[in-house]
Design a protein around this motif. Structure first.
Motif, PDB file in Angstrom:
ATOM      1  N   VAL A  15       0.824  -1.214   0.000  1.00 42.41           N
ATOM      2  CA  VAL A  15       0.000   0.000   0.000  1.00 42.41           C
ATOM      3  C   VAL A  15       0.853   1.257   0.000  1.00 42.41           C
ATOM      4  O   VAL A  15       0.337   2.358  -0.266  1.00 42.41           O
ATOM      5  N   GLN A  16       2.132   1.132   0.307  1.00 43.80           N
ATOM      6  CA  GLN A  16       3.003   2.300   0.345  1.00 43.80           C
ATOM      7  C   GLN A  16       3.664   2.601  -1.000  1.00 43.80           C
ATOM      8  O   GLN A  16       4.301   3.644  -1.154  1.00 43.80           O
ATOM      9  N   THR A  17       3.502   1.713  -1.982  1.00 40.63           N
ATOM     10  CA  THR A  17       4.074   1.968  -3.306  1.00 40.63           C
ATOM     11  C   THR A  17       3.330   3.090  -3.995  1.00 40.63           C
ATOM     12  O   THR A  17       2.106   3.113  -4.040  1.00 40.63           O
ATOM     13  N   ARG A  18       4.076   4.028  -4.548  1.00 39.49           N
ATOM     14  CA  ARG A  18       3.480   5.165  -5.255  1.00 39.49           C
ATOM     15  C   ARG A  18       3.785   5.067  -6.745  1.00 39.49           C
ATOM     16  O   ARG A  18       4.661   4.334  -7.170  1.00 39.49           O
ATOM     17  N   PHE A  19       3.053   5.875  -7.531  1.00 33.70           N
ATOM     18  CA  PHE A  19       3.140   5.797  -8.986  1.00 33.70           C
ATOM     19  C   PHE A  19       3.571   7.127  -9.600  1.00 33.70           C
ATOM     20  O   PHE A  19       3.246   8.203  -9.089  1.00 33.70           O
ATOM     21  N   LEU A  20       4.285   7.014 -10.709  1.00 28.81           N
ATOM     22  CA  LEU A  20       4.514   8.117 -11.631  1.00 28.81           C
ATOM     23  C   LEU A  20       4.329   7.562 -13.029  1.00 28.81           C
ATOM     24  O   LEU A  20       4.206   6.351 -13.221  1.00 28.81           O
ATOM     25  N   GLY A  21       4.324   8.457 -14.028  1.00 32.72           N
ATOM     26  CA  GLY A  21       4.203   7.954 -15.389  1.00 32.72           C
ATOM     27  C   GLY A  21       4.373   9.041 -16.420  1.00 32.72           C
ATOM     28  O   GLY A  21       4.413  10.235 -16.105  1.00 32.72           O
ATOM     29  N   VAL A  22       4.469   8.598 -17.667  1.00 32.84           N
ATOM     30  CA  VAL A  22       4.515   9.516 -18.791  1.00 32.84           C
ATOM     31  C   VAL A  22       3.119   9.612 -19.380  1.00 32.84           C
ATOM     32  O   VAL A  22       2.451   8.599 -19.584  1.00 32.84           O
ATOM     33  N   ALA A  23       2.660  10.833 -19.630  1.00 28.56           N
ATOM     34  CA  ALA A  23       1.332  11.085 -20.176  1.00 28.56           C
ATOM     35  C   ALA A  23       1.468  11.534 -21.618  1.00 28.56           C
ATOM     36  O   ALA A  23       2.083  12.568 -21.894  1.00 28.56           O
ATOM     37  N   GLY A  24       0.888  10.770 -22.547  1.00 28.31           N
ATOM     38  CA  GLY A  24       0.973  11.140 -23.950  1.00 28.31           C
ATOM     39  C   GLY A  24       0.030  10.315 -24.797  1.00 28.31           C
ATOM     40  O   GLY A  24      -0.599   9.365 -24.318  1.00 28.31           O
ATOM     41  N   PHE A  25      -0.072  10.687 -26.064  1.00 30.80           N
ATOM     42  CA  PHE A  25      -0.904   9.918 -26.995  1.00 30.80           C
ATOM     43  C   PHE A  25      -0.340  10.091 -28.399  1.00 30.80           C
ATOM     44  O   PHE A  25      -0.631  11.086 -29.069  1.00 30.80           O
ATOM     45  N   PRO A  26       0.530   9.174 -28.825  1.00 30.87           N
ATOM     46  CA  PRO A  26       0.959   7.975 -28.104  1.00 30.87           C
ATOM     47  C   PRO A  26       2.163   8.281 -27.213  1.00 30.87           C
ATOM     48  O   PRO A  26       2.739   9.368 -27.291  1.00 30.87           O
ATOM     49  N   CYS A  27       2.540   7.293 -26.384  1.00 32.16           N
ATOM     50  CA  CYS A  27       3.763   7.467 -25.574  1.00 32.16           C
ATOM     51  C   CYS A  27       4.545   6.153 -25.463  1.00 32.16           C
ATOM     52  O   CYS A  27       5.390   6.015 -24.584  1.00 32.16           O
ATOM     53  N   SER A  28       4.241   5.199 -26.348  1.00 31.33           N
ATOM     54  CA  SER A  28       4.957   3.923 -26.298  1.00 31.33           C
ATOM     55  C   SER A  28       6.435   4.088 -26.631  1.00 31.33           C
ATOM     56  O   SER A  28       7.261   3.245 -26.273  1.00 31.33           O
ATOM     57  N   HIS A  29       6.781   5.192 -27.325  1.00 32.27           N
ATOM     58  CA  HIS A  29       8.166   5.437 -27.697  1.00 32.27           C
ATOM     59  C   HIS A  29       9.012   5.928 -26.525  1.00 32.27           C
ATOM     60  O   HIS A  29      10.240   5.919 -26.594  1.00 32.27           O
ATOM     61  N   SER A  30       8.380   6.366 -25.457  1.00 32.49           N
ATOM     62  CA  SER A  30       9.101   7.046 -24.374  1.00 32.49           C
ATOM     63  C   SER A  30      10.077   6.113 -23.645  1.00 32.49           C
ATOM     64  O   SER A  30       9.746   4.971 -23.330  1.00 32.49           O
ATOM     65  N   LYS A  31      11.257   6.646 -23.379  1.00 29.79           N
ATOM     66  CA  LYS A  31      12.251   5.918 -22.590  1.00 29.79           C
ATOM     67  C   LYS A  31      12.130   6.219 -21.094  1.00 29.79           C
ATOM     68  O   LYS A  31      12.900   5.677 -20.296  1.00 29.79           O
ATOM     69  N   SER A  32      11.183   7.062 -20.736  1.00 28.75           N
ATOM     70  CA  SER A  32      11.055   7.457 -19.333  1.00 28.75           C
ATOM     71  C   SER A  32      10.791   6.287 -18.398  1.00 28.75           C
ATOM     72  O   SER A  32      11.370   6.233 -17.304  1.00 28.75           O
ATOM     73  N   PRO A  33       9.915   5.320 -18.743  1.00 30.01           N
ATOM     74  CA  PRO A  33       9.718   4.194 -17.821  1.00 30.01           C
ATOM     75  C   PRO A  33      11.006   3.437 -17.526  1.00 30.01           C
ATOM     76  O   PRO A  33      11.285   3.102 -16.370  1.00 30.01           O
ATOM     77  N   LEU A  34      11.793   3.163 -18.548  1.00 36.74           N
ATOM     78  CA  LEU A  34      13.078   2.491 -18.337  1.00 36.74           C
ATOM     79  C   LEU A  34      13.966   3.304 -17.411  1.00 36.74           C
ATOM     80  O   LEU A  34      14.519   2.776 -16.426  1.00 36.74           O
TER      81      LEU A  34
END
Length: 462
Positions: free
Chosen positions: A205-224
């Motif tokens: 329950v203590q895990t938090r989230f971030l992410g890349v917001a886009g359309f599309p965003c499958s190309h983003s290297k941010s998750p890696l």
């Protein structure tokens, strides 16, 4: 047990609440100011008066570096957040709780326990000014927020215990968010990971989230990049992709799962401005934001693109530049280039948009086919032409001269068709990877208060 670290301006109750919280968890409580006094043999007021704030901060940094790694509650000084080294130590393997109070409550509490002034202002004005100055750092320190203005110390401690045990996102919101993610074009392993984190029986329950917001965003290297940085700095976070044609939908999902923040990409950098509660000066002037930080119920919009663009161009001050494009990234580029006193001409396929951005940013503009008559020192591509899967180039090879420097802000692929053509023509080239590295470094500092060396980012991306 992960360490519990309490942040906040003085007078928000860190010591009193931390003491009760530690008792409830049956672990020790350590107050960094008390440890500094024990280590130096002097009171905090004496250290400030005799040696000044700089010496106090050095002592504070030394104490924080030696704190136990787990099974403890830590109360910190109000200014600890301004030092990225402190944040790196305090955030590792910890749950970080930001305590807040309204200005009047803090003033009353400090009147009962005076401390050395930080400015020459009257106390109430000083409180307001210092909190405003540290706002970004306080937001970066927060995994969770607790307002102590109208609670007893026991009530605040109980609230923190509840956050630790139950989290803040009810089951229906988590289930709805997972259904939304499941309908998005994420790879199967990421679907499984999000299912475990949001609705799994053994979820943390203590895990938090971030992410890349886009359309599309499958190309983003941010998750890696970000997920590997989380491992490097021992942060209990997961970074994913928020892909949807509506930025308002994305923002709502992010709020529903109590996300820490978003990296905003095409096509939302302008539209997201209407979805945040506060916007920093640079983003306001640029008219676009690429970073959203959620903290204490508010969404703060920032632009780090312009810093990522400006950093590789530090040696080009005063150059004659052509900027290709007139969207959100182009607006950040115009801001960065004019800040370096460059003579900038904006070209865009739609001349009206070039004119609008030029008038907004104090640049010149021309029609797209005017490029060959300008003979710039620097060419900056802020269009999406050449971004995978597009294989085009915004300029022909015969338009490029070896005297030019060509900077393509597209970073996927690392060597775009424009960069390949520029290298063939003998131009100096700067790839979009440089922008990604420097803007991501600034984003990480906004999210967590930690200053990541650019060498660490390069190693991850290599």
């Amino acid at each position: 047990m992960r360490r519990i670290v309490l942040f906040g301006y003085r007078g928000t109750g860190k010591t009193a609440i931390g003491t009760i919280l530690a008792r409830g968890l049956n672990v020790p409580f350590l107050d960094t100011d008390t440890l500094i006094e024990q280590e130096s043999g002097r009171t905090i007021p004496d250290i400030f008066r005799e040696d000044g704030e700089e010496r106090f901060r050095a002592l504070e940094r030394d104490v924080i570096a030696t704190l136990p790694a787990r099974d403890i509650v830590i109360g910190t000084g109000g200014g600890v957040v301004i030092d990225p080294v402190n944040m790196e130590h305090l955030r590792a393997a910890s749950v970080c709780v930001l305590l807040t109070s309204d200005l009047a409550t803090i003033g009353r509490r400090l009147a009962r326990a005076p401390r050395p002034p930080l400015t020459n202002l009257p106390q109430n004005e000083e409180i307001a000014q210092v909190i405003t100055r540290r706002r970004r750092q306080y937001a970066a320190s927060a995994d969770f927020c607790v307002d102590t203005s109208r609670t007893s110390t026991k009530e605040a401690a109980d609230r923190i215990l509840s956050l630790l045990e139950k989290g803040v996102v009810p089951a229906p919101e988590r289930a709805a968010a997972f259904r939304w993610f499941a309908a998005s074009p994420l790879p199967a392993p990421e679907h499984a990971r999000l299912e475990a984190l949001l609705t799994g029986p053994d979820r943390d329950v203590q895990t938090r989230f971030l992410g890349v917001a886009g359309f599309p965003c499958s190309h983003s290297k941010s998750p890696l990049l970000f997920n590997r940085l989380f491992k490097r700095y021992d942060l209990n976070y997961h970074y994913t992709r928020f892909e949807d044609p509506s930025i308002r939908t994305i923002m709502q999902v992010a709020r529903d799962i109590d996300a820490k923040g978003l990296s905003v990409t095409i096509p939302f950098k302008k539209d997201v401005m209407a979805c945040v509660d506060e916007i920093d000066d640079a983003a306001q002037q640029i008219g676009a934001a690429n970073t959203v930080v959620f903290a204490c119920g508010s969404a703060h919009g920032y632009n780090t693109d312009w810093l990522g663009i400006q950093k590789p161009l530090a040696g080009y001050k005063g150059a004659r530049a052509v900027l290709l494009g007139a969207g959100g990234v182009a607006a950040a580029a115009a801001y960065a280039l004019t800040d370096l006193d460059m003579e900038v001409t904006i070209l865009n396929r739609t001349p009206q948009k070039a004119q609008e951005l030029a008038e907004h940013s104090g640049c010149r503009w021309e029609s797209w086919d005017a490029f060959s008559g300008i003979n710039p020192d620097l060419v900056v591509n802020a269009t999406s032409i050449g971004m995978q899967p597009d294989t085009g180039s915004p300029l022909r090879g015969d338009q490029l001269k070896k005297e030019m420097t060509v900077f393509d802000l597209v970073y996927t692929p690392p060597v775009t068709p424009l960069i390949a053509a520029a290298r063939k023509a003998g131009c100096t080239t700067i790839t979009g990877t440089e922008v990604f590295i420097h803007q991501a470094r600034e984003q990480f500092r906004l999210f967590f208060g930690i200053d990541v060396p650019d060498t660490a980012i390069r190693e991850i991306l290599a």
